[in-house]
Design an enzyme around this catalytic site. Sequence first.
Site, PDB file in Angstrom:
ATOM      1  CG  HIS A  22      -0.275   0.349   2.418  1.00 20.06           C
ATOM      2  ND1 HIS A  22       0.562  -0.552   3.157  1.00 20.06           N
ATOM      3  CD2 HIS A  22      -0.311   1.488   3.338  1.00 20.06           C
ATOM      4  CE1 HIS A  22       1.071  -0.016   3.976  1.00 20.06           C
ATOM      5  NE2 HIS A  22       0.310   1.257   4.269  1.00 20.06           N
TER       6      HIS A  22
ATOM      7  CG  HIS B 211       0.185   5.853   2.712  1.00 20.24           C
ATOM      8  ND1 HIS B 211      -1.186   5.603   2.645  1.00 20.24           N
ATOM      9  CD2 HIS B 211       0.451   5.136   3.729  1.00 20.24           C
ATOM     10  CE1 HIS B 211      -1.583   4.869   3.426  1.00 20.24           C
ATOM     11  NE2 HIS B 211      -0.371   4.803   4.235  1.00 20.24           N
TER      12      HIS B 211
END
Length: 165
Positions: free
Chosen positions: A70, A85
């Site tokens: 992620h 992110h």
Amino acid sequence: MLGKLFGKKVQSKEQVIMAPLSGTLRQLEEVPDPVFAGKMVGEGIAIEPSEGIVVAPFDGEIVQLFPTMHAIGLRSATGLEVLIHIGLETVSLQGEGFEAFVKQGDQVKMGDKLISFDMAIINDKASSTITPVVLTNGDAVKSFDVSKATTVIAGQSSVMTVHLN
């Protein structure tokens, strides 16, 4: 001063950061997460993605790829470190809907495909697809300029120019 004495131009280092995703460029303060919006991780921008592909924003090295895919950290040749992110609360997906095309230690060129992600899964199971792009070694940053563009194209649009110490 030495530049004046010896006639040499002292050049400040700068790093252009290209869009790692296609989508809508946002101010970091607009991210609906207090850690990113409050710049606790660092200064930067965010992109509301229009497609689920992350590319390298500059030539550099993969310094961290989270096991859940992620988030990814890169370092440029100038020493600038950037964290991308993908979405918010996406660590809880434990990698579901993510595919990495690189690993820690890999050298990448600007525009290389790093990670793909399923936007439908993130929209369904996480809080947002908005993706912060954060300068994580702020002590190396003298100043930065953010693009005035609203729509950016991965690997083609400049989102930030960072002036380094």
